[in-house]
Design an enzyme around this catalytic site. Structure first.
Site, PDB file in Angstrom:
ATOM      1  N   GLY A  27      32.882  58.780 -61.485  1.00  0.00           N
ATOM      2  CA  GLY A  27      32.461  57.385 -61.334  1.00  0.00           C
ATOM      3  C   GLY A  27      31.545  56.979 -62.466  1.00  0.00           C
ATOM      4  CB  ALA A  28      31.090  58.574 -65.688  1.00  0.00           C
ATOM      5  N   GLY A  41      27.761  51.383 -63.161  1.00  0.00           N
ATOM      6  CA  GLY A  41      26.677  51.654 -62.217  1.00  0.00           C
ATOM      7  C   GLY A  41      25.835  52.855 -62.555  1.00  0.00           C
ATOM      8  N   GLY A  71      26.534  55.940 -62.230  1.00  0.00           N
ATOM      9  CA  GLY A  71      27.279  56.995 -62.907  1.00  0.00           C
ATOM     10  C   GLY A  71      27.221  56.842 -64.412  1.00  0.00           C
ATOM     11  CB  SER A 105      24.014  56.603 -49.073  1.00  0.00           C
ATOM     12  OG  SER A 105      23.385  55.425 -48.629  1.00  0.00           O
ATOM     13  CE1 TYR A 153      29.244  54.253 -49.409  1.00  0.00           C
ATOM     14  CE2 TYR A 153      27.347  53.705 -48.047  1.00  0.00           C
ATOM     15  CZ  TYR A 153      27.883  54.125 -49.253  1.00  0.00           C
ATOM     16  OH  TYR A 153      27.039  54.421 -50.292  1.00  0.00           O
TER      17      TYR A 153
END
Length: 284
Positions: free
Chosen positions: A14-15, A18, A20, A143, A168
């Site tokens: 996820g780089a 955001g 990442g 989270s 989630y």
């Protein structure tokens, strides 16, 4: 600080956006060779270009993969293992929230596949290169939303009663339980595993959903969210700080050890989830 990660190879999923992207950039600035993983080739090129604005000589490689698909994860690992003799840090960061239930081409509920099975399978397949490093770290972005998560082992993929926010939260609970079970299996090795809460971060989180849902998320972010630089700090701390050398199985908030929910400390549930997850990914 500048050369802390010199000679180390890091993978960040996820780089391309955001926290990442910030994590990848800061670790590159500290001297790491960084493997960026994302779904979009163009965004991958843009991410590398943006990192090189502050880390001009950075050693960066982009790997395209849809991490909600176990086949893509296996292909990613094959490609990485052809070029990387070892891996010093794996930052499992990719994730998402989906308002409406959908399944991947492999038949998994999308939230469960991307947010949990992705971490589980990618980490499992990369344990070989991680064990080849003198001292390796696995960093799992979870989270505080896990505090409302409930694992229903009779309906892990929420076929009967789906709610995007509930899915989630449950996936983030799974992240912490996975980290605890993994850390136990890594005891006595040179590899550690920790999870973290990055904070409520101002990103494009929720971007693939319908307009009313996206708007609600954006309004909440405008009122309460922290910026991505702040949100990436705990991931970077766990990936690079000497303060956590040898520490494993922990959950961190604001770069400090914290106590997760009681459900996230249920080792029997962690083991049950591990066994179920193992069977799921083995079938794909």
């Amino acid at each position: 600080m500048t050369n802390r990660m010199q000679g180390k190879t890091v993978m960040v999923t996820g780089a391309t956006d955001g926290i990442g992207l910030v994590t990848a950039r800061v670790l590159a600035e500290q001297g790491a060779r960084v493997l960026l993983v994302g779904r979009n080739e163009q965004k991958g090129r843009q991410a590398i270009a943006s990192i090189r604005q502050t880390a001009s000589g950075a050693d960066l490689t982009f790997h395209r993969a849809d991490l909600s698909l176990m086949a893509d994860i296996r292909c990613l690992v094959r490609n990485v293992m052809e070029s990387e003799p070892h891996l010093d840090v794996l930052v499992n960061n990719a994730g998402g929230i989906f308002q409406n239930r959908s399944e991947t081409a492999e038949g998994f509920e999308r939230t469960f596949a991307l947010n949990h099975l992705n971490y589980f399978l990618l980490t499992h397949l990369l344990l070989g290169p991680l064990r080849q490093a003198p001292s390796a770290r696995i960093v799992n972005v979870a989270s505080r939303a896990h505090e409302g998560g409930v694992l229903d082992f009779d309906d892990l993929q929420m076929q009967r009663r789906y709610n995007g926010w509930r899915a989630y939260r449950t996936s983030k609970l799974a992240n912490i339980l996975f980290t605890r079970a993994l850390a136990k299996r890594l005891e006595g090795s040179t590899v550690t595993a920790n999870s973290l809460h990055p904070g409520f971060v101002r990103t494009r989180f929720g971007g693939g959903n319908a307009a009313p849902f996206r708007l609600a998320v954006r309004l909440a972010m405008a009122a309460m969210a922290i910026d991505v630089e702040e949100g990436a700090k705990t991931s970077i701390h766990l990936a690079a700080s000497p303060d956590v050398e040898g520490q494993s199985g922990g959950y961190y908030v604001k770069s400090a050890p914290a106590t997760p929910s009681a459900a996230a400390q249920d080792d029997a549930a962690a083991e049950r989830l591990w066994q179920i997850s193992e069977a799921m990914v083995a079938a794909k």
